[in-house]
Design a protein around this motif. Structure first.
Motif, PDB file in Angstrom:
ATOM      1  N   ASP A   1       0.827  -1.208   0.000  1.00  0.00           N
ATOM      2  CA  ASP A   1       0.000   0.000   0.000  1.00  0.00           C
ATOM      3  C   ASP A   1       0.858   1.254   0.000  1.00  0.00           C
ATOM      4  OD1 ASP A   1      -2.311  -1.486   0.005  1.00  0.00           O
ATOM      5  OD2 ASP A   1      -2.845  -1.087   2.095  1.00  0.00           O
ATOM      6  N   VAL A   2       1.967   1.213   0.721  1.00  0.00           N
ATOM      7  CA  VAL A   2       2.859   2.369   0.758  1.00  0.00           C
ATOM      8  C   VAL A   2       3.443   2.632  -0.619  1.00  0.00           C
ATOM      9  CG1 VAL A   2       5.020   3.270   1.701  1.00  0.00           C
ATOM     10  CG2 VAL A   2       3.389   2.123   3.199  1.00  0.00           C
ATOM     11  N   ALA A   3       3.877   1.569  -1.298  1.00  0.00           N
ATOM     12  CA  ALA A   3       4.397   1.725  -2.657  1.00  0.00           C
ATOM     13  C   ALA A   3       3.331   2.331  -3.571  1.00  0.00           C
ATOM     14  CB  ALA A   3       4.854   0.374  -3.199  1.00  0.00           C
ATOM     15  N   LYS A   4       2.118   1.813  -3.476  1.00  0.00           N
ATOM     16  CA  LYS A   4       1.015   2.336  -4.281  1.00  0.00           C
ATOM     17  C   LYS A   4       0.734   3.798  -3.940  1.00  0.00           C
ATOM     18  CE  LYS A   4      -3.943   1.550  -5.129  1.00  0.00           C
ATOM     19  NZ  LYS A   4      -5.113   0.697  -4.755  1.00  0.00           N
ATOM     20  N   ALA A   5       0.782   4.124  -2.657  1.00  0.00           N
ATOM     21  CA  ALA A   5       0.484   5.486  -2.208  1.00  0.00           C
ATOM     22  C   ALA A   5       1.520   6.478  -2.728  1.00  0.00           C
ATOM     23  CB  ALA A   5       0.429   5.524  -0.682  1.00  0.00           C
ATOM     24  N   ILE A   6       2.789   6.075  -2.733  1.00  0.00           N
ATOM     25  CA  ILE A   6       3.839   6.971  -3.211  1.00  0.00           C
ATOM     26  C   ILE A   6       3.708   7.207  -4.708  1.00  0.00           C
ATOM     27  CG2 ILE A   6       6.332   7.178  -3.576  1.00  0.00           C
ATOM     28  CD1 ILE A   6       6.688   5.799  -0.835  1.00  0.00           C
ATOM     29  N   VAL A   7       3.465   6.139  -5.481  1.00  0.00           N
ATOM     30  CA  VAL A   7       3.284   6.291  -6.925  1.00  0.00           C
ATOM     31  C   VAL A   7       2.082   7.190  -7.216  1.00  0.00           C
ATOM     32  CG1 VAL A   7       2.712   5.096  -9.070  1.00  0.00           C
ATOM     33  CG2 VAL A   7       4.397   4.110  -7.509  1.00  0.00           C
ATOM     34  N   LEU A   8       0.984   6.954  -6.525  1.00  0.00           N
ATOM     35  CA  LEU A   8      -0.224   7.757  -6.727  1.00  0.00           C
ATOM     36  C   LEU A   8       0.036   9.218  -6.386  1.00  0.00           C
ATOM     37  CD1 LEU A   8      -3.236   7.855  -7.408  1.00  0.00           C
ATOM     38  CD2 LEU A   8      -3.731   7.155  -5.045  1.00  0.00           C
ATOM     39  N   SER A   9       0.763   9.471  -5.309  1.00  0.00           N
ATOM     40  CA  SER A   9       1.072  10.846  -4.902  1.00  0.00           C
ATOM     41  C   SER A   9       1.909  11.552  -5.964  1.00  0.00           C
ATOM     42  CB  SER A   9       1.819  10.843  -3.566  1.00  0.00           C
ATOM     43  OG  SER A   9       1.021  10.292  -2.541  1.00  0.00           O
ATOM     44  N   CYS A  10       2.865  10.832  -6.538  1.00  0.00           N
ATOM     45  CA  CYS A  10       3.689  11.420  -7.593  1.00  0.00           C
ATOM     46  C   CYS A  10       2.844  11.711  -8.832  1.00  0.00           C
ATOM     47  CB  CYS A  10       4.841  10.487  -7.940  1.00  0.00           C
ATOM     48  SG  CYS A  10       6.068  10.297  -6.617  1.00  0.00           S
ATOM     49  N   GLU A  11       1.954  10.804  -9.181  1.00  0.00           N
ATOM     50  CA  GLU A  11       1.080  11.026 -10.342  1.00  0.00           C
ATOM     51  C   GLU A  11       0.208  12.263 -10.151  1.00  0.00           C
ATOM     52  OE1 GLU A  11       0.458   6.395 -11.860  1.00  0.00           O
ATOM     53  OE2 GLU A  11      -0.978   7.295 -10.457  1.00  0.00           O
ATOM     54  N   LEU A  12      -0.219  12.505  -8.924  1.00  0.00           N
ATOM     55  CA  LEU A  12      -1.083  13.647  -8.622  1.00  0.00           C
ATOM     56  C   LEU A  12      -0.298  14.922  -8.344  1.00  0.00           C
ATOM     57  CD1 LEU A  12      -3.702  11.859  -6.321  1.00  0.00           C
ATOM     58  CD2 LEU A  12      -4.033  12.621  -8.679  1.00  0.00           C
ATOM     59  N   GLY A  13       1.023  14.815  -8.300  1.00  0.00           N
ATOM     60  CA  GLY A  13       1.848  15.987  -8.051  1.00  0.00           C
ATOM     61  C   GLY A  13       1.769  16.508  -6.628  1.00  0.00           C
ATOM     62  N   LEU A  14       1.513  15.634  -5.665  1.00  0.00           N
ATOM     63  CA  LEU A  14       1.420  16.081  -4.283  1.00  0.00           C
ATOM     64  C   LEU A  14       2.797  16.488  -3.764  1.00  0.00           C
ATOM     65  CD1 LEU A  14      -0.976  13.415  -2.675  1.00  0.00           C
ATOM     66  CD2 LEU A  14      -1.551  15.557  -3.834  1.00  0.00           C
ATOM     67  N   HIS A  15       2.814  17.443  -2.868  1.00  0.00           N
ATOM     68  CA  HIS A  15       4.067  17.840  -2.214  1.00  0.00           C
ATOM     69  C   HIS A  15       3.760  18.269  -0.788  1.00  0.00           C
ATOM     70  CE1 HIS A  15       3.110  22.169  -2.523  1.00  0.00           C
ATOM     71  NE2 HIS A  15       2.596  21.848  -3.696  1.00  0.00           N
ATOM     72  N   GLY A  16       4.786  18.290   0.034  1.00  0.00           N
ATOM     73  CA  GLY A  16       4.598  18.547   1.448  1.00  0.00           C
ATOM     74  C   GLY A  16       4.472  17.237   2.210  1.00  0.00           C
ATOM     75  N   VAL A  17       4.129  17.337   3.486  1.00  0.00           N
ATOM     76  CA  VAL A  17       4.053  16.172   4.358  1.00  0.00           C
ATOM     77  C   VAL A  17       2.678  15.528   4.274  1.00  0.00           C
ATOM     78  CG1 VAL A  17       4.243  15.342   6.734  1.00  0.00           C
ATOM     79  CG2 VAL A  17       5.743  17.185   5.928  1.00  0.00           C
ATOM     80  N   TYR A  18       2.668  14.203   4.088  1.00  0.00           N
ATOM     81  CA  TYR A  18       1.422  13.428   4.108  1.00  0.00           C
ATOM     82  C   TYR A  18       1.646  12.170   4.946  1.00  0.00           C
ATOM     83  CZ  TYR A  18      -0.796  16.129   0.383  1.00  0.00           C
ATOM     84  OH  TYR A  18      -1.367  17.140  -0.356  1.00  0.00           O
ATOM     85  N   ASN A  19       0.771  11.949   5.911  1.00  0.00           N
ATOM     86  CA  ASN A  19       0.775  10.671   6.628  1.00  0.00           C
ATOM     87  C   ASN A  19       0.234   9.599   5.699  1.00  0.00           C
ATOM     88  OD1 ASN A  19       1.702  11.920   8.940  1.00  0.00           O
ATOM     89  ND2 ASN A  19      -0.331  12.120   9.850  1.00  0.00           N
ATOM     90  N   MET A  20       0.997   8.538   5.487  1.00  0.00           N
ATOM     91  CA  MET A  20       0.569   7.428   4.633  1.00  0.00           C
ATOM     92  C   MET A  20       0.552   6.173   5.488  1.00  0.00           C
ATOM     93  SD  MET A  20       2.467   8.190   0.998  1.00  0.00           S
ATOM     94  CE  MET A  20       2.429   9.830   0.278  1.00  0.00           C
ATOM     95  N   ALA A  21      -0.492   6.056   6.290  1.00  0.00           N
ATOM     96  CA  ALA A  21      -0.606   4.932   7.219  1.00  0.00           C
ATOM     97  C   ALA A  21      -2.041   4.437   7.231  1.00  0.00           C
ATOM     98  CB  ALA A  21      -0.184   5.356   8.628  1.00  0.00           C
ATOM     99  N   ASN A  22      -2.187   3.177   7.520  1.00  0.00           N
ATOM    100  CA  ASN A  22      -3.500   2.541   7.609  1.00  0.00           C
ATOM    101  C   ASN A  22      -4.416   3.311   8.562  1.00  0.00           C
ATOM    102  OD1 ASN A  22      -5.599   0.710   7.541  1.00  0.00           O
ATOM    103  ND2 ASN A  22      -4.377  -1.044   8.159  1.00  0.00           N
ATOM    104  N   THR A  23      -5.690   3.370   8.209  1.00  0.00           N
ATOM    105  CA  THR A  23      -6.653   4.036   9.093  1.00  0.00           C
ATOM    106  C   THR A  23      -6.962   3.193  10.328  1.00  0.00           C
ATOM    107  OG1 THR A  23      -8.426   3.121   7.714  1.00  0.00           O
ATOM    108  CG2 THR A  23      -7.718   5.373   7.255  1.00  0.00           C
ATOM    109  N   GLU A  24      -6.643   1.889  10.284  1.00  0.00           N
ATOM    110  CA  GLU A  24      -6.797   1.033  11.462  1.00  0.00           C
ATOM    111  C   GLU A  24      -5.591   1.208  12.377  1.00  0.00           C
ATOM    112  OE1 GLU A  24      -9.076  -2.748   9.333  1.00  0.00           O
ATOM    113  OE2 GLU A  24      -6.950  -2.880   9.799  1.00  0.00           O
ATOM    114  N   PHE A  25      -5.828   1.133  13.665  1.00  0.00           N
ATOM    115  CA  PHE A  25      -4.701   1.093  14.584  1.00  0.00           C
ATOM    116  C   PHE A  25      -5.000   0.129  15.719  1.00  0.00           C
ATOM    117  CE2 PHE A  25      -7.222   4.917  15.433  1.00  0.00           C
ATOM    118  CZ  PHE A  25      -7.526   4.808  16.778  1.00  0.00           C
ATOM    119  N   PHE A  26      -3.941  -0.512  16.220  1.00  0.00           N
ATOM    120  CA  PHE A  26      -4.055  -1.582  17.204  1.00  0.00           C
ATOM    121  C   PHE A  26      -2.964  -1.427  18.250  1.00  0.00           C
ATOM    122  CE2 PHE A  26      -5.566  -3.265  13.213  1.00  0.00           C
ATOM    123  CZ  PHE A  26      -6.623  -4.092  13.511  1.00  0.00           C
ATOM    124  N   SER A  27      -3.232  -1.951  19.436  1.00  0.00           N
ATOM    125  CA  SER A  27      -2.116  -2.203  20.338  1.00  0.00           C
ATOM    126  C   SER A  27      -1.359  -3.398  19.771  1.00  0.00           C
ATOM    127  CB  SER A  27      -2.607  -2.510  21.751  1.00  0.00           C
ATOM    128  OG  SER A  27      -3.226  -3.791  21.796  1.00  0.00           O
TER     129      SER A  27
END
Length: 276
Positions: A179-205
């Protein structure tokens, strides 16, 4: 797989398909042929290099700082001078882990050397190269039992009937590395810049995630949670490192893979390995 021309690097020669590029010895313009930077489409340099083991960041402080900060900044500058767009991968470890569920703009207060290194490079980017994309990641996991990651370690402990030992009170956003690889490629395609949290919306102990993992694989294991002080770490881990990825999700409409899907895929692959 998305149809882009890609060059991968490695810090020492292991795989013939990758270029050897050592941050301590090499400059990127000396290792990658100029034609690659002269492409008509934008060229991105995704910086994954670094000393990531917290123990090494303390025990080999001079070397780790030189790699994680000094030569990483030099690499960013070199990529920019070649007309490429750097992508600097940062970490949830820029936060102290007291509150958790961190947004991109919340105050950073790292509790270990690795996190301080990331903050220093983030600060350089903010002041000198604000057009750079900075993905912040949390805990990465994979679905391949043959590759090293937290789930593989747990699986091996299950097979050995060894207890799965967790840091008590540690909460994170386990995120599939694909998912991280996909997220980075997608961000580059969209021309995003600056800080973006790229983490699952689920969180667990960590303890709860281990229970869910063992159950999904239909196995049994003793799961033990101990205070962080019992591990005698040279540098502490932030206990609550999970991130709020709302900004990224609004910009991309991407969906992260649920941990249930990750567990199911991991279980399927373990059966395939067993049948070989």
């Amino acid at each position: 797989s998305s149809g882009y021309e890609v060059l991968g690097t490695q810090s020492w020669p292991r795989y013939p398909s990758l270029i050897t590029f050592d941050l301590l010895k090499h400059r990127i313009q000396d290792r990658v042929q100029a034609y690659f930077f002269d492409a008509e489409e934008p060229v991105y340099g995704v910086i994954c290099a670094g000393v990531t083991k917290l123990k090494e960041c303390v025990q080999e402080r001079e070397k780790s700082y030189k790699i994680n900060v000094e030569t990483t900044i030099r690499l960013i500058q070199d990529l920019l001078s070649m007309g490429a767009k750097p992508v600097f991968i940062s970490s949830s470890f820029v936060f102290d882990g007291i509150a958790g569920y961190y947004g991109e703009d919340q105050p950073r207060s790292p509790v270990n050397a690795y996190g301080r290194d990331k903050v220093e490079v983030e600060d350089f980017i903010k002041s000198e190269a604000p057009g750079i994309l900075v993905p912040r990641l949390d805990k990465l996991v994979g679905t391949d039992p043959a590759q090293a990651n937290m789930l593989t370690e747990w699986y091996q402990w299950m097979k050995q009937r060894a207890p799965i030992t967790c840091i008590e009170g540690q909460v994170f956003s386990p995120t599939l590395v694909d998912d991280v690889a996909k997220a980075i490629v997608l961000s580059c395609e969209l021309g995003l810049h600056g800080v973006y949290n790229m983490a699952n919306t689920e969180f667990f102990s960590r303890e709860e995630l281990a229970r869910q993992f063992v159950a999904a694989l239909g196995g049994e294991a003793v799961i033990v949670a101990k205070p962080q002080k019992d591990f005698n770490f040279l540098d502490p881990r932030p206990l609550k490192s999970y991130l709020d990825s709302t900004r990224f999700l609004k910009a991309t409409a991407m969906r992260f893979t649920s941990m249930r899907e990750v567990f199911n895929s991991f279980a399927t692959k373990t059966l395939r390995y067993a049948e070989r």
